[in-house]
Write a protein that holds these residues in place. Structure first.
Motif: not given
Length: 314
Positions: A1-26
């Motif tokens: 029903m639901l397929q997640i493929e290479s999901l990545t989410k980064h947030y830009q902050t003053r301190r740098g890039t927050v790598r919240a989710v990195e290349d997740v698939s299931f």
């Protein structure tokens, strides 16, 4: 029903890039209950927000029945939002304290359908009945209910649109222990009755073992292990999964306490360690773990750990 493929989410902050989710698939099959587990800040809730379209991914795709949800037209997107609903962690925060319960349940129905007043009241009564609340509850405010009853109202709101999938973000962690089993049993009964699919965000492994059919373990934004719940709990393949299971207390005074050898706190998503993110805390880390990120290996039961290939050589 639901397929997640290479999901990545980064947030830009003053301190740098927050790598919240990195290349997740299931993937999640129809009628399944898949649990995402891991320590606080590992990216579980971010994945839930991406599935619910509350956040846009940096890269990767969320496919619903083969269709990329980011490329849906207005009509299909509206249908997706109706099909995939959510129940959040704290029912008191997720329910508008200035609205009566009847209005809370009616709000999503009115946003997606044009019903007569009689039909709308019938749908509200149906939703309340499904979660075991009387029709008189529709005239009350959220503060007039207990925590467990408020979560039942939140579940009723999610069921009002007759969804096929519900994202449960820590659905019982804000409730008393005595109430948790009631809410979990209610969710299980509803799933059987309406053939629902659940994506559960949780850190309570006892709940996950009892409630889910498959489990995905997340560490610092990466998927480190995934498979059928019974297999993962019986024979964890990743040291992090093993450490999580060792931390679960066993209600037996004669059972020896498991002592986990992992050390320290999780690294920051602002500056994750190279290679395997878990290697600074792993007692079994190899030289390759500090340099190269492992990939998921296996079929039904997958794990991303160099020990799976290096251990026989050692």
């Amino acid at each position: 029903m639901l397929q997640i493929e290479s999901l990545t989410k980064h947030y830009q902050t003053r301190r740098g890039t927050v790598r919240a989710v990195e290349d997740v698939s299931f993937g999640i099959g129809e009628g399944e209950t898949v649990a995402l587990v891991g320590e606080s800040g590992c990216g579980k809730s971010t994945i839930a927000k991406l599935v619910l379209l509350l956040e846009r991914p940096t890269s990767g795709r969320v496919l619903f029945e083969g269709n990329d949800v980011r490329r849906l037209d207005r009509s299909a997107l509206r249908a997706y939002r109706r099909t995939v609903q959510a129940v959040f962690q704290d029912p008191y925060s997720s329910l508008n304290p200035r609205m009566r319960v009847g209005a809370i349940i009616a709000e999503p129905i009115m946003a997606h359908a044009q019903l007569s007043r009689t039909d709308l009241q019938r749908e509200i009564a149906r939703a309340l009945d499904v979660v075991g609340l009387p029709q008189t509850a529709s005239r009350l405010y959220p503060h007039e209910f207990s925590g467990g009853q408020r979560q039942r109202v939140a579940i009723a709101r999610a069921l009002a649109l007759r969804p096929r999938m519900i994202v449960l973000d820590e659905p019982v962690s804000a409730l008393d222990v005595s109430i948790r089993a009631q809410v979990l049993n209610l969710l299980a009964d509803i799933q059987r009755e309406f053939t629902l699919t659940y994506l559960v965000i949780a850190h309570d492994l006892a709940l996950v073992e009892h409630f889910s059919t498959r489990v995905a373990v997340i560490y610092l934004g990466r998927l480190v292990e995934a498979g059928p719940t019974r297999e993962v709990f019986a024979a964890p393949r990743h040291p992090y999964t093993r450490a999580l299971l060792d931390a679960v207390p066993i209600p037996d005074p004669d059972h020896p306490l498991a002592v986990s050898e992992q050390a320290g706190e999780p690294a920051s998503a602002l500056d994750p360690p190279p290679g395997c993110h878990f290697h600074p805390r792993c007692p079994l880390a190899l030289a390759i773990c500090r340099e190269t990120a492992p990939i998921l290996m296996g079929d039904r039961h997958q794990a991303a750990c160099h020990l799976l290939t290096e251990e026989p050589a050692r």
